[in-house]
Design an enzyme around this catalytic site. Structure first.
Site, short mmCIF file in Angstrom:
data_model
loop_
_atom_site.label_atom_id
_atom_site.label_comp_id
_atom_site.label_asym_id
_atom_site.label_seq_id
_atom_site.Cartn_x
_atom_site.Cartn_y
_atom_site.Cartn_z
N GLU A 49 -19.32 4.59 0.30
CA GLU A 49 -18.59 3.96 -0.79
C GLU A 49 -19.39 3.90 -2.09
O GLU A 49 -18.82 4.00 -3.18
CB GLU A 49 -18.15 2.55 -0.39
CG GLU A 49 -17.14 2.52 0.76
CD GLU A 49 -17.77 2.70 2.15
OE1 GLU A 49 -19.02 2.65 2.24
OE2 GLU A 49 -17.04 2.87 3.13
N ARG A 77 0.82 -1.22 0.00
CA ARG A 77 0.00 0.00 0.00
C ARG A 77 0.85 1.27 0.00
O ARG A 77 0.46 2.28 -0.56
CB ARG A 77 -1.02 -0.01 1.14
CG ARG A 77 -0.47 -0.31 2.50
CD ARG A 77 -1.62 -0.47 3.51
NE ARG A 77 -1.13 -1.01 4.77
CZ ARG A 77 -1.48 -0.56 5.97
NH1 ARG A 77 -2.31 0.46 6.08
NH2 ARG A 77 -1.00 -1.11 7.05
N SER A 93 -4.93 4.71 5.91
CA SER A 93 -4.68 3.26 5.78
C SER A 93 -4.40 2.85 4.34
O SER A 93 -3.57 1.99 4.09
CB SER A 93 -5.90 2.48 6.28
OG SER A 93 -6.12 2.72 7.65
N HIS A 110 -6.28 -3.89 2.20
CA HIS A 110 -6.95 -4.75 3.18
C HIS A 110 -7.77 -5.86 2.53
O HIS A 110 -8.86 -6.18 2.96
CB HIS A 110 -7.81 -3.91 4.14
CG HIS A 110 -6.98 -2.98 5.00
ND1 HIS A 110 -6.17 -1.99 4.47
CD2 HIS A 110 -6.81 -2.92 6.34
CE1 HIS A 110 -5.56 -1.35 5.44
NE2 HIS A 110 -5.91 -1.90 6.59
N PHE A 145 -15.37 -3.18 1.34
CA PHE A 145 -16.32 -2.08 1.09
C PHE A 145 -16.33 -1.70 -0.40
O PHE A 145 -17.39 -1.45 -0.97
CB PHE A 145 -15.97 -0.87 1.96
CG PHE A 145 -15.77 -1.21 3.42
CD1 PHE A 145 -16.65 -2.06 4.06
CD2 PHE A 145 -14.69 -0.70 4.13
CE1 PHE A 145 -16.47 -2.40 5.40
CE2 PHE A 145 -14.51 -1.03 5.46
CZ PHE A 145 -15.39 -1.87 6.11
#
Lengths: 313, 286
Positions: free
Chosen positions: A55, A7, A34, A106, A80
């Protein structure tokens, strides 16, 4: 092997792209720290849009931006982005084939402590089943950088699956990522191991250990799950006559399913799939959970031995 | 047929009287009924309630270019309630985006006019819609893009009153006011009927004005069949700064045909050929 953050590689590459191309815009749903899109937000605040915890709207807004000539990167957690917002992705992005890049972090079980609600074990399946969507699961930071660059300048909708956990670096700068192409990392004769994400590093370890037992495994890294590299699968399997797939994802609908679809229509041979079984995840440390689900070199070796038994029958 | 040169449409707020708009809207209503009966499916009721507003947008208000649908300076129209596309298809054909004969391809295999708007197959469609609650979000994205490009083009978006039951509409509403999108105008086609019956019985959306106001929008309520009021509301939105505008248009489902008006059953059902004849007679054909 050195462990590296996919990431962070994403966030850094976004900043580079932002410098190069005014059309690059980034959207996030309150997870920019994140997902690492915060790096882009800091460098280009006027081209970063925090959409809040919403979202579905984020995907629709990205579609509108793409329809107006922008190149939107959209990030949130994988569950999500591919679950909560699935139908917006289908209706507003994939159906009109708009130039939106969904890059979610994630993905997988290595989300760890947050547990089942946050562990996306279905994301690849969710995105693979929508027409016009290309699905990519990189293995390390070197590959992630190349993937992000490539999708930025390739027209159409993309889903790139990244992770929270750091993974071993397996590629050096000589590696060349290509959309839709698998890579033979180890040549072998007895069995083909096809993996992506963190499982590719375990496949390399497994091949080494199998070698010591006199089993010659061919290791294929398959970053693009859709469109899958059918030609390479058929070529390798025609030689080895046995396949094991390994992915940090449910065995339903992901890499294993994609490979099985190719085999069943072209060259049916014994096959075993390693992934999470049809269950939800649970809390624990990321690497603990990998071992808990046998998503490691030992799990791959077990599957190889099982498939070889079936092959010899 | 009332026609204009393509250049006619490239400036906003054109000289066009209400009588002419009314005559065009009558033709559009005939098209809607012919198309849906020809397809033996589709959504005539909501198309009829939306017709006067869509006609006013394309003939009076919006800057657009039928000869160059992707013209950079164009104002955008997003039909978030995509099922009433017969009204939009008719207006696009009549303003010159494609030949009027194409309307008979509506919902037919191989035709360019899909059951719900598809930007891939139909010139003039800005974004594919059909699943409710998504188009308005795309309109927000377009409005943001126009701001980034320092363009003075505007985005108009029509949503249904039933449609605003979708949570994503409110996500979009929140984001539009958060980003101060004064280049976005949403028109709620408030005919108070959805498939299962009156909106306030199925799932009340009221009080509607207060909801949008609370979300930070400038709000205007009008009679959605009064051309003067439609024009005035669209013009008022031009002068609103730093916030988006919502126009609550009170309309009549099935407007223009006596036996269709205010009846939920015409939401998603076409007239029979006999009923069509009757309806066309009411609309002054033959």
């Amino acid at each position: 092997m050195e462990k590296v953050s996919l990431r962070d590689a994403y966030g850094d590459t976004l900043v580079e792209l932002g410098k190069e191309d005014e059309r690059i815009v980034v959207l996030d749903a309150d997870l920019s720290g994140s997902t690492k899109t915060a790096k882009f937000a800091k460098a280009f605040p006027e081209r970063f849009f925090n959409m809040g915890i919403a979202e579905t709207n984020m995907m629709n807004v990205a579609a509108g931006l793409a329809a107006s000539g922008k190149i939107p990167f959209v990030s949130t957690f994988a569950i999500f982005g591919t679950g909560r917002a699935w139908e917006a992705v289908r209706q507003s992005i994939c159906y009109p084939k708009l130039n939106v890049k969904i890059v979610c972090t994630h993905g997988g079980i290595t989300v760890g402590e947050d547990g089942a609600s946050h562990q996306a074990l279905e994301d690849v399946a969710n995105m693979r089943n929508i027409p016009n969507m290309t699905v990519i699961v990189p293995a390390d930071d070197v590959e992630t950088k190349q993937v992000i660059r490539k999708v930025a300048y390739t027209d159409g909708p993309f889903y790139v699956r990244l992770t929270r956990e750091k993974f071993p670096r397996i590629f050096d700068e000589s590696y060349k990522f290509e959309i839709g192409k698998g890579h033979v990392l180890v040549e072998g004769e007895d069995v083909t191991i096809i993996a992506n994400g963190v499982m590719t590093s375990f496949a390399l370890l497994a091949a080494e250990m199998l070698e010591r037992e006199g089993i010659s495994a061919e290791v294929i890294h398959m970053p693009t799950v859709k469109p899958i590299d059918k030609e390479l699968i058929v070529k390798s399997v025609s030689k080895t006559q046995a396949v094991v797939t390994a992915e940090e994802h449910s065995i339903i609908g992901g890499l294993g399913s994609a490979v099985a679809e190719v085999l069943v229509e072209n060259c049916p041979v014994p096959m075993e799939r390693l992934g999470t079984p049809d269950v939800f995840g649970l809390s624990g440390k990321g690497w603990e959970l990998l071992h808990y689900f046998r998503l490691d070199e030992n799990g791959i070796i077990e599957k190889v031995k099982k498939v070889l038994e079936r092959k010899e029958k | 047929m009332i026609t204009f040169e393509p250049q006619f449409f490239t400036e906003r707020n054109r000289e066009i009287d209400d009588g002419t708009l009314r005559a065009i809207a009558r033709e559009v209503r005939k098209d809607i009924l012919k198309m849906t009966t020809n397809a033996n499916s589709g959504h005539p009721g909501g198309s009829m309630s939306a017709a006067d507003i869509i006609v006013t947008l394309y003939y009076y208000k919006m800057r657009h270019n039928p000869e160059n649908p992707k013209w950079e300076k164009r104002d955008r129209f997003v039909l978030s309630k995509g099922h009433v596309c017969p009204a939009l298809y008719s207006v696009l054909a009549r303003t010159g985006y494609f030949p009027i004969e194409k309307l008979m391809e509506f919902r037919k295999l191989g035709g360019m006019l899909q059951g719900h708007p598809s930007m891939d197959t139909t010139p003039g469609i800005e974004i594919s819609t059909g699943s409710l609650g998504h188009g308005i979000g795309a309109a927000v994205g377009m409005a943001i893009a126009l701001k980034l490009d320092k363009s003075d083009s505007k985005v108009y978006c029509m949503v249904g009153d039933g449609e605003i039951q979708e949570g994503s509409v409110w996500e979009a509403a929140m984001s539009a006011s958060h980003y101060n999108l004064d280049n976005l105008v949403v028109i709620v086609d408030n005919n108070n009927l959805q498939i299962d019956g009156p909106v306030d019985e199925v799932m009340s959306i009221y009080p509607t004005m207060e909801k949008w106001k609370a979300f930070g929008w400038h709000t205007i309520e009008i009679n959605g069949h009064d051309f003067e009021e439609i024009k005035r509301a669209l013009d008022e939105a031009d002068n609103v700064k730093y916030k988006p505008t919502m126009i609550l248009a009170k309309t009549v489902k099935g407007k223009g045909v006596s036996f269709m008006e205010n009846r939920a059953e015409w939401h998603g059902k076409a007239l029979s050929p006999e009923q069509l004849k009757e309806a066309l007679k009411e609309l002054g054909e033959l």
